[in-house]
Design an enzyme around this catalytic site. Structure first.
Site, PDB file in Angstrom:
ATOM      1  N   SER A  15       0.847  -1.194   0.000  1.00  0.00           N
ATOM      2  CA  SER A  15       0.000   0.000   0.000  1.00  0.00           C
ATOM      3  C   SER A  15       0.877   1.237   0.000  1.00  0.00           C
ATOM      4  O   SER A  15       2.107   1.154   0.058  1.00  0.00           O
ATOM      5  CB  SER A  15      -0.917   0.003   1.230  1.00  0.00           C
ATOM      6  OG  SER A  15      -0.136   0.114   2.414  1.00  0.00           O
ATOM      7  N   LYS A  16       0.244   2.406  -0.038  1.00  0.00           N
ATOM      8  CA  LYS A  16       0.989   3.665  -0.119  1.00  0.00           C
ATOM      9  C   LYS A  16       1.904   3.879   1.078  1.00  0.00           C
ATOM     10  O   LYS A  16       2.896   4.588   0.970  1.00  0.00           O
ATOM     11  CB  LYS A  16       0.016   4.833  -0.253  1.00  0.00           C
ATOM     12  CG  LYS A  16      -0.667   4.902  -1.614  1.00  0.00           C
ATOM     13  CD  LYS A  16      -1.572   6.112  -1.733  1.00  0.00           C
ATOM     14  CE  LYS A  16      -2.215   6.186  -3.108  1.00  0.00           C
ATOM     15  NZ  LYS A  16      -3.110   7.356  -3.236  1.00  0.00           N
ATOM     16  N   ARG A  17       1.579   3.271   2.202  1.00  0.00           N
ATOM     17  CA  ARG A  17       2.440   3.483   3.361  1.00  0.00           C
ATOM     18  C   ARG A  17       3.800   2.798   3.193  1.00  0.00           C
ATOM     19  O   ARG A  17       4.743   3.093   3.917  1.00  0.00           O
ATOM     20  CB  ARG A  17       1.756   2.998   4.638  1.00  0.00           C
ATOM     21  CG  ARG A  17       1.564   1.500   4.747  1.00  0.00           C
ATOM     22  CD  ARG A  17       0.734   1.158   5.978  1.00  0.00           C
ATOM     23  NE  ARG A  17       0.487  -0.261   6.107  1.00  0.00           N
ATOM     24  CZ  ARG A  17       1.287  -1.108   6.710  1.00  0.00           C
ATOM     25  NH1 ARG A  17       2.436  -0.695   7.223  1.00  0.00           N
ATOM     26  NH2 ARG A  17       0.979  -2.388   6.819  1.00  0.00           N
ATOM     27  N   HIS A  18       3.897   1.884   2.222  1.00  0.00           N
ATOM     28  CA  HIS A  18       5.180   1.250   1.934  1.00  0.00           C
ATOM     29  C   HIS A  18       6.005   2.060   0.927  1.00  0.00           C
ATOM     30  O   HIS A  18       7.119   1.690   0.590  1.00  0.00           O
ATOM     31  CB  HIS A  18       4.967  -0.159   1.365  1.00  0.00           C
ATOM     32  CG  HIS A  18       4.334  -1.107   2.329  1.00  0.00           C
ATOM     33  ND1 HIS A  18       3.068  -1.606   2.161  1.00  0.00           N
ATOM     34  CD2 HIS A  18       4.792  -1.633   3.494  1.00  0.00           C
ATOM     35  CE1 HIS A  18       2.769  -2.421   3.162  1.00  0.00           C
ATOM     36  NE2 HIS A  18       3.801  -2.448   3.989  1.00  0.00           N
ATOM     37  N   GLY A  19       5.446   3.167   0.434  1.00  0.00           N
ATOM     38  CA  GLY A  19       6.119   3.961  -0.593  1.00  0.00           C
ATOM     39  C   GLY A  19       5.298   3.967  -1.867  1.00  0.00           C
ATOM     40  O   GLY A  19       4.100   3.675  -1.862  1.00  0.00           O
TER      41      GLY A  19
END
Length: 469
Positions: free
Chosen positions: A240-244
């Site tokens: 997801s976006k929290r991983h980049g």
């Protein structure tokens, strides 16, 4: 049988890395088998589908080298065909009108929850006559699904997946406003496009049994399935976006080469022995559905960067120069002319050995295009003592007399010059670097001099001497 695969993105945003990998696997399997790879835009959600998203997805696929056969199919334009199939099923008795009101459906769901039963449509109108229909209710069309036995999906990745038919209710095919549902549209389009293999993420696995029932209701051949495990982040959670960055175009903008991204996505869940670096030609020759693993793959930016480093070193210099020129536009705030790009091409052999991305290459090459007279950074300025300036004057005189201007000859001359002055090479090469580039960090200075050429190099040295005298 000619293999036909398809990639079917929803144009509501960027091309997710998981979608890019799905597209790659479909493309590779079609190319490996000599089949066709088709593109279908599942844009039935007209409110969320945008032209910008469609073009962004197309652009990302082209960047990855995953060009499709035939024209793309836009799902919403086939709504009449989808509705026609629903009516065929209705006429054959394999579907029926359901007149349940929204309130009745809500009560049905609440009763199932309160009794601890799965929330499913209970078949209220499955065998009722339309004459009993209440006034003012526009009916939906539901599939009359089998209620007994099992539906088994032979899956190339997951193995045989069996679901009891009692767990599947009569799904809606056509809504009360006449619009087709996703499940109907997918099946009709897969049939009409001649799709033989459905390769997609395993988040669609629960849909496979329902779709198989619909294929069977129309007496159509059920395609073969291969449901790929999702991509996870380094922490094991769904990417997801929290991983980049999770969009393919973001990695293009970060300076990764498409062949590096393609190689990396291939190795996310598919393997060929211990091979890590796999060319596109090898991938086409080797790819098979049996090589896809059952476990989720973890995205690792360091591994992608390492692959990119490899492909940068192998890349054609003219192609790299053109790609780097695009990134230099933003740094220099101007377009590069043909002579600039020719200079970049000359610089690539020494520069690409030390850069991990096109962005790094562009940043490292920017000094070639800084306007003269040069601006000197603090470290370069500190080097320019009166003694150093005098040394540069002697060096410039010797360099001007050289008959051959190439990196090996320049290095041999400067080494000899340093020895004649009883100095280490760095004591001469570093001031020379500062004089020519305005800084203390660059590719090997003898390569830089060779790229600039005799006249430009000597003029820069002379200007530096004048500036610090």
């Amino acid at each position: 049988m000619t293999v036909v695969t398809r990639f079917a993105p929803s144009p509501t945003g960027f091309l997710h890395l998981g979608g890019a990998r799905t597209a790659l696997f479909n493309w590779l399997y079609a190319r490996h088998t000599g089949g066709k790879y088709l593109l279908r835009v599942e844009d039935t959600d007209r409110k969320r589908s945008t032209d910008d998203a469609i073009e962004a997805i197309f652009d990302s696929l082209r960047w990855l080298g995953l060009d499709w056969d035939d024209e793309p199919l836009f799902q919403h334009s086939h709504a009449d065909r989808h509705a026609e199939v629903a009516r065929e099923l209705l006429a054959s008795g394999r579907a029926y009108h359901c007149y349940c009101s929204p309130e009745e459906l809500r009560a049905m769901r609440e009763a199932a929850r309160s009794e601890g039963r799965p929330v499913r449509y209970d078949g209220t109108w499955r065998d009722r006559d339309a004459s009993e229909a209440p006034d003012g209710i526009a009916p939906v069309i539901r599939l009359k699904a089998p209620q007994e036995g099992e539906t088994t999906i032979p899956d190339h990745v997951q193995g045989d997946v069996t679901i009891a038919n009692a767990q599947l209710d009569d799904m809606i095919l056509l809504r009360s406003d006449g619009s087709p549902t996703y499940m109907l549209a997918v099946v009709v389009d897969d049939h009409d496009m001649g799709v033989t293999h459905v390769i997609r993420g395993d988040d669609h696995l629960t849909n496979a049994a329902r779709q198989a029932q619909l294929f069977q209701a129309m007496d159509w051949t059920v395609p073969e399935f291969a449901h790929i495990p999702l991509i996870h982040g380094p922490d094991g959670a769904k990417l997801s976006k929290r991983h980049g960055a999770v969009g393919a175009e973001a990695y293009r903008d970060m300076g990764f080469l498409p062949e590096a991204m393609q190689n990396y996505l291939l190795r996310l869940g598919w393997g060929h022995g211990d091979d890590e670096i796999i060319s596109q030609e090898q991938a086409i020759a080797w790819f098979d559905l049996d090589g896809i693993g059952k476990s989720p793959a973890r995205f690792d930016l360091d591994k992608l960067t390492s692959l990119n480093l490899h492909y940068l070193k192998q890349a054609d210099d003219a192609r790299l120069a053109s790609l780097v020129a695009e990134h230099l536009k933003g740094i220099l705030e101007r377009d590069l002319e043909a002579p600039d790009i020719a200079l970049l091409e000359l610089a690539m052999p020494s520069m690409k050995e030390r850069a991990k991305t096109l962005i790094e290459l562009a940043e490292n090459a920017a000094f070639y295009f800084r306007p003269r007279p040069l601006s000197f950074d603090p470290k370069a300025t500190k080097l320019m003592s009166p003694e150093t300036v005098a040394l540069l004057g002697e060096l410039e005189t010797g360099l001007a007399d050289l008959t051959l201007w190439d990196a090996p000859g320049l290095e041999a001359f400067v080494r000899q010059f340093a020895e004649s002055h009883e100095l280490g090479l760095g004591k001469v090469a570093q001031p020379l670097r500062a004089a020519v580039t305005g800084g203390t960090v660059s590719p090997p200075i003898f390569d830089v001099l060779a790229v600039f050429g005799r006249d430009e190099s000597l003029e820069r040295i002379r200007e530096t001497i004048a500036a610090f005298s």
